[in-house]
Motif scaffolding. Structure first.
Motif, PDB file in Angstrom:
ATOM      1  N   VAL A  62       0.808  -1.220   0.000  1.00 19.16           N
ATOM      2  CA  VAL A  62       0.000   0.000   0.000  1.00 19.16           C
ATOM      3  C   VAL A  62       0.841   1.270   0.000  1.00 19.16           C
ATOM      4  CG1 VAL A  62      -2.049  -1.072   1.004  1.00 19.16           C
ATOM      5  CG2 VAL A  62      -0.284  -0.099   2.521  1.00 19.16           C
ATOM      6  N   THR A  63       2.137   1.150   0.282  1.00 19.37           N
ATOM      7  CA  THR A  63       2.995   2.340   0.210  1.00 19.37           C
ATOM      8  C   THR A  63       3.421   2.648  -1.229  1.00 19.37           C
ATOM      9  OG1 THR A  63       5.037   1.100   0.648  1.00 19.37           O
ATOM     10  CG2 THR A  63       3.848   1.964   2.558  1.00 19.37           C
ATOM     11  N   ASP A  64       3.088   1.764  -2.148  1.00 17.77           N
ATOM     12  CA  ASP A  64       3.283   2.034  -3.576  1.00 17.77           C
ATOM     13  C   ASP A  64       1.972   2.651  -4.077  1.00 17.77           C
ATOM     14  OD1 ASP A  64       3.471   2.007  -6.343  1.00 17.77           O
ATOM     15  OD2 ASP A  64       4.381   0.018  -6.450  1.00 17.77           O
ATOM     16  N   HIS A  65       1.911   3.963  -4.059  1.00 18.37           N
ATOM     17  CA  HIS A  65       0.634   4.640  -4.266  1.00 18.37           C
ATOM     18  C   HIS A  65       0.090   4.442  -5.676  1.00 18.37           C
ATOM     19  CE1 HIS A  65       2.553   7.313  -1.003  1.00 18.37           C
ATOM     20  NE2 HIS A  65       1.914   6.298  -0.454  1.00 18.37           N
ATOM     21  N   THR A  66       0.960   4.404  -6.645  1.00 20.00           N
ATOM     22  CA  THR A  66       0.505   4.140  -8.016  1.00 20.00           C
ATOM     23  C   THR A  66      -0.148   2.768  -8.101  1.00 20.00           C
ATOM     24  OG1 THR A  66       2.240   5.543  -8.951  1.00 20.00           O
ATOM     25  CG2 THR A  66       1.237   3.913 -10.418  1.00 20.00           C
ATOM     26  N   ASP A 104      13.445   6.219  11.507  1.00 22.84           N
ATOM     27  CA  ASP A 104      13.103   5.316  10.416  1.00 22.84           C
ATOM     28  C   ASP A 104      11.853   4.502  10.735  1.00 22.84           C
ATOM     29  OD1 ASP A 104      14.763   4.035  12.428  1.00 22.84           O
ATOM     30  OD2 ASP A 104      14.860   2.293  11.097  1.00 22.84           O
ATOM     31  N   ALA A 105      11.759   3.999  11.963  1.00 16.29           N
ATOM     32  CA  ALA A 105      10.604   3.195  12.358  1.00 16.29           C
ATOM     33  C   ALA A 105       9.339   4.043  12.415  1.00 16.29           C
ATOM     34  CB  ALA A 105      10.852   2.537  13.709  1.00 16.29           C
ATOM     35  N   ASN A 106       9.453   5.235  13.001  1.00 12.24           N
ATOM     36  CA  ASN A 106       8.290   6.111  13.096  1.00 12.24           C
ATOM     37  C   ASN A 106       7.843   6.594  11.726  1.00 12.24           C
ATOM     38  OD1 ASN A 106       8.051   5.984  15.929  1.00 12.24           O
ATOM     39  ND2 ASN A 106       9.680   7.486  16.173  1.00 12.24           N
ATOM     40  N   LEU A 107       8.799   6.874  10.849  1.00 12.56           N
ATOM     41  CA  LEU A 107       8.462   7.297   9.489  1.00 12.56           C
ATOM     42  C   LEU A 107       7.734   6.188   8.740  1.00 12.56           C
ATOM     43  CD1 LEU A 107       8.637   9.327   7.162  1.00 12.56           C
ATOM     44  CD2 LEU A 107      10.887   8.360   6.608  1.00 12.56           C
ATOM     45  N   GLN A 108       8.204   4.960   8.884  1.00 13.64           N
ATOM     46  CA  GLN A 108       7.559   3.841   8.198  1.00 13.64           C
ATOM     47  C   GLN A 108       6.115   3.665   8.665  1.00 13.64           C
ATOM     48  OE1 GLN A 108       9.679   0.123   8.428  1.00 13.64           O
ATOM     49  NE2 GLN A 108       8.242  -0.934   7.094  1.00 13.64           N
ATOM     50  N   THR A 109       5.891   3.818   9.977  1.00 17.25           N
ATOM     51  CA  THR A 109       4.533   3.717  10.504  1.00 17.25           C
ATOM     52  C   THR A 109       3.665   4.844   9.973  1.00 17.25           C
ATOM     53  OG1 THR A 109       5.160   2.529  12.498  1.00 17.25           O
ATOM     54  CG2 THR A 109       3.156   3.834  12.624  1.00 17.25           C
ATOM     55  N   ALA A 110       4.195   6.061   9.941  1.00 18.16           N
ATOM     56  CA  ALA A 110       3.431   7.191   9.428  1.00 18.16           C
ATOM     57  C   ALA A 110       3.089   7.013   7.952  1.00 18.16           C
ATOM     58  CB  ALA A 110       4.209   8.488   9.637  1.00 18.16           C
ATOM     59  N   GLN A 111       4.048   6.527   7.175  1.00 20.30           N
ATOM     60  CA  GLN A 111       3.817   6.345   5.744  1.00 20.30           C
ATOM     61  C   GLN A 111       2.813   5.229   5.471  1.00 20.30           C
ATOM     62  OE1 GLN A 111       7.902   5.794   4.518  1.00 20.30           O
ATOM     63  NE2 GLN A 111       8.077   7.902   3.793  1.00 20.30           N
ATOM     64  N   THR A 112       2.918   4.144   6.238  1.00 23.04           N
ATOM     65  CA  THR A 112       2.024   3.005   6.011  1.00 23.04           C
ATOM     66  C   THR A 112       0.630   3.257   6.557  1.00 23.04           C
ATOM     67  OG1 THR A 112       3.919   1.494   6.136  1.00 23.04           O
ATOM     68  CG2 THR A 112       1.722   0.524   6.378  1.00 23.04           C
ATOM     69  N   ASN A 113       0.546   3.786   7.774  1.00 23.47           N
ATOM     70  CA  ASN A 113      -0.742   3.887   8.454  1.00 23.47           C
ATOM     71  C   ASN A 113      -1.556   5.103   8.054  1.00 23.47           C
ATOM     72  OD1 ASN A 113       0.215   1.650   9.768  1.00 23.47           O
ATOM     73  ND2 ASN A 113       0.011   2.489  11.827  1.00 23.47           N
ATOM     74  N   PHE A 114      -0.874   6.173   7.624  1.00 21.08           N
ATOM     75  CA  PHE A 114      -1.661   7.342   7.216  1.00 21.08           C
ATOM     76  C   PHE A 114      -1.524   7.686   5.737  1.00 21.08           C
ATOM     77  CE2 PHE A 114      -2.346  11.873   6.438  1.00 21.08           C
ATOM     78  CZ  PHE A 114      -3.726  11.870   6.614  1.00 21.08           C
ATOM     79  N   VAL A 115      -0.312   7.894   5.250  1.00 15.13           N
ATOM     80  CA  VAL A 115      -0.168   8.312   3.850  1.00 15.13           C
ATOM     81  C   VAL A 115      -0.721   7.234   2.921  1.00 15.13           C
ATOM     82  CG1 VAL A 115       1.435   9.052   2.060  1.00 15.13           C
ATOM     83  CG2 VAL A 115       1.826   9.744   4.428  1.00 15.13           C
ATOM     84  N   ALA A 119      -3.989   7.246   0.308  1.00 17.20           N
ATOM     85  CA  ALA A 119      -4.008   6.760  -1.075  1.00 17.20           C
ATOM     86  C   ALA A 119      -5.154   5.780  -1.291  1.00 17.20           C
ATOM     87  CB  ALA A 119      -2.670   6.096  -1.408  1.00 17.20           C
ATOM     88  N   GLN A 120      -5.362   4.883  -0.329  1.00 18.74           N
ATOM     89  CA  GLN A 120      -6.462   3.909  -0.447  1.00 18.74           C
ATOM     90  C   GLN A 120      -7.819   4.598  -0.440  1.00 18.74           C
ATOM     91  OE1 GLN A 120      -5.701   0.347   2.279  1.00 18.74           O
ATOM     92  NE2 GLN A 120      -3.924   1.656   2.681  1.00 18.74           N
ATOM     93  N   ALA A 121      -7.967   5.588   0.435  1.00 13.80           N
ATOM     94  CA  ALA A 121      -9.230   6.330   0.488  1.00 13.80           C
ATOM     95  C   ALA A 121      -9.466   7.091  -0.817  1.00 13.80           C
ATOM     96  CB  ALA A 121      -9.219   7.290   1.678  1.00 13.80           C
TER      97      ALA A 121
END
Length: 249
Positions: A62-66, A104-115, A119-121
């Protein structure tokens, strides 16, 4: 009735159990996750038990937005009648106290859980707006009710952001055929929280997901699940002063 349901993060935990329970209700499913082997196993098990259903699987990070947009559009074309409901469930629980060298860990969580959830929404709403119908489900958490400390600070912030995103859409779509739900699970056993110390408030995956599915089927705007004890606890968390909140968590 929402006949065709897309669930992200469906290879394990809450996503996989939602797939099982919706299949038992006779729903067609599109399941996505990074672990394609797990999706295949789940699909085969579901079709063996419910041979009349359609169960599609797509590998998706899901982090691959395209890829999110491409996959949602492909699934919509594959399912007869298109997607009726999208459950934005994919997420991770990594985290560390801020300032301790684990950005790095916090960024990954932010990117996966919100960004990635954004994209999914976006991809789901693109489809729903095109036909003026559909149900978008954002899986938040009771952790999003208030800011939380240490390893869950970023995680809680992402879940609060998801809830806010859902509420913004609810305001926009009030009275229209597209509905939006924010589901706030409490402590439900899953792979995401296996490393967390056991708590007397945790419930099994099947029980917890049953409460989630009931709230989703009712298309509630906001649901804390299971209702007991999370409805009263969430209410207390919202108003508790910080010293009391710290003791509660």
């Amino acid at each position: 009735m929402r006949r065709n349901i897309l669930i992200t993060g469906a290879s394990s935990g809450l996503g996989a159990e939602m797939a099982r329970q919706f299949a038992a209700k006779g729903r067609n499913l599109a399941l996505t996750a990074r672990r394609e082997d797990r999706l295949t196993e789940l699909r085969d098990a579901l079709l063996a038990e419910h041979p009349g259903l359609t169960v599609l699987t797509h590998r998706l990070d899901v982090t691959d937005h395209t890829a999110v947009f491409e996959t949602f559009r492909a699934i919509d074309a594959e399912l007869p009648g298109g997607i009726d409901r999208v459950i934005v469930n994919a997420g991770i629980g990594k985290g560390a106290p801020l300032g301790t060298g684990r950005f790095d860990a916090n960024l990954q969580t932010a990117q996966t859980n919100f960004v990635a959830a954004l994209a999914q929404a976006e991809a789901a709403m693109e489809l729903f707006r095109s036909r003026n119908a559909g149900h978008l489900v954002m899986v938040s958490s009771v952790a999003g009710v208030r800011g939380l400390p240490k390893t869950v600070t970023t995680y809680a912030a992402t879940k609060a952001a998801i809830a806010s995103l859902a509420e913004g859409l609810q305001l926009e779509l009030l009275g229209k055929p597209i509905t939006v739900s924010a589901i706030h699970p409490g402590y439900i056993h899953s792979e995401l929280n296996e490393h967390v110390a056991r708590t007397p408030l945790i419930v099994g995956t099947e029980v917890g997901v049953r409460a989630m599915v009931a709230a989703i089927e009712a298309e509630k705007r906001k649901a804390y699940v299971p209702a007991w004890p999370w409805v009263p606890l969430a209410g207390l968390m919202k108003v508790a002063p910080l010293p009391l909140l710290k003791r509660l968590i």
